[in-house]
Design a protein around this motif. Structure first.
Motif, PDB file in Angstrom:
ATOM      1  N   ASN A   1       0.830  -1.215   0.000  1.00 21.33           N
ATOM      2  CA  ASN A   1       0.000   0.000   0.000  1.00 21.33           C
ATOM      3  C   ASN A   1       0.861   1.260   0.000  1.00 21.33           C
ATOM      4  O   ASN A   1       0.525   2.238  -0.667  1.00 21.33           O
ATOM      5  N   PHE A   2       1.948   1.235   0.738  1.00 19.32           N
ATOM      6  CA  PHE A   2       2.865   2.375   0.759  1.00 19.32           C
ATOM      7  C   PHE A   2       3.492   2.590  -0.616  1.00 19.32           C
ATOM      8  O   PHE A   2       3.609   3.728  -1.085  1.00 19.32           O
ATOM      9  N   VAL A   3       3.870   1.514  -1.279  1.00 19.96           N
ATOM     10  CA  VAL A   3       4.456   1.612  -2.619  1.00 19.96           C
ATOM     11  C   VAL A   3       3.428   2.186  -3.601  1.00 19.96           C
ATOM     12  O   VAL A   3       3.742   3.062  -4.404  1.00 19.96           O
ATOM     13  N   TYR A   4       2.185   1.699  -3.535  1.00 17.44           N
ATOM     14  CA  TYR A   4       1.134   2.211  -4.410  1.00 17.44           C
ATOM     15  C   TYR A   4       0.852   3.692  -4.143  1.00 17.44           C
ATOM     16  O   TYR A   4       0.657   4.460  -5.073  1.00 17.44           O
ATOM     17  N   ALA A   5       0.837   4.076  -2.892  1.00 16.82           N
ATOM     18  CA  ALA A   5       0.594   5.480  -2.557  1.00 16.82           C
ATOM     19  C   ALA A   5       1.722   6.357  -3.079  1.00 16.82           C
ATOM     20  O   ALA A   5       1.476   7.433  -3.648  1.00 16.82           O
ATOM     21  N   THR A   6       2.945   5.925  -2.903  1.00 16.69           N
ATOM     22  CA  THR A   6       4.093   6.681  -3.397  1.00 16.69           C
ATOM     23  C   THR A   6       4.059   6.786  -4.918  1.00 16.69           C
ATOM     24  O   THR A   6       4.279   7.860  -5.487  1.00 16.69           O
ATOM     25  N   LEU A   7       3.764   5.677  -5.576  1.00 15.70           N
ATOM     26  CA  LEU A   7       3.673   5.676  -7.030  1.00 15.70           C
ATOM     27  C   LEU A   7       2.550   6.594  -7.505  1.00 15.70           C
ATOM     28  O   LEU A   7       2.706   7.327  -8.490  1.00 15.70           O
TER      29      LEU A   7
ATOM     30  N   VAL B   1       1.401   9.308  -5.980  1.00 11.94           N
ATOM     31  CA  VAL B   1       1.818  10.698  -5.789  1.00 11.94           C
ATOM     32  C   VAL B   1       2.812  11.109  -6.881  1.00 11.94           C
ATOM     33  O   VAL B   1       2.711  12.209  -7.448  1.00 11.94           O
ATOM     34  N   VAL B   2       3.734  10.239  -7.205  1.00 12.17           N
ATOM     35  CA  VAL B   2       4.714  10.544  -8.247  1.00 12.17           C
ATOM     36  C   VAL B   2       4.018  10.710  -9.597  1.00 12.17           C
ATOM     37  O   VAL B   2       4.306  11.652 -10.347  1.00 12.17           O
TER      38      VAL B   2
END
Length: 67
Positions: free
Chosen positions: A9-15, A17-18
């Motif tokens: 979930n953190f990776v998806y959220a970061t992706l 935002v980018v």
């Protein structure tokens, strides 16, 4: 197993935002005649609504792509 879900979930959220940031930069390059920041400082509500709609459209697109 919950640790993996949290990390994913953190990776998806970061992706997300980018991708939102890159999409906004792309929209800025597509519309060189419109100075969004200066129009917002002047209080132009129409520009604020257009920017909000662009953010919503990009968020829906990115959310659909990440799902």
């Amino acid at each position: 197993m919950e640790g993996n879900i949290i990390i994913l979930n953190f990776v998806y959220a970061t992706l997300g935002v980018v991708l939102m940031f890159l999409s906004c930069r792309f929209i800025d390059r597509l519309t060189p005649d419109v100075e969004f920041a200066s129009e917002l400082r002047k209080g132009n509500i129409a520009v604020a609504i257009v920017i909000a709609l662009i953010f919503i459209a990009i968020a829906i697109t990115v959310g659909g792509a990440l799902n």
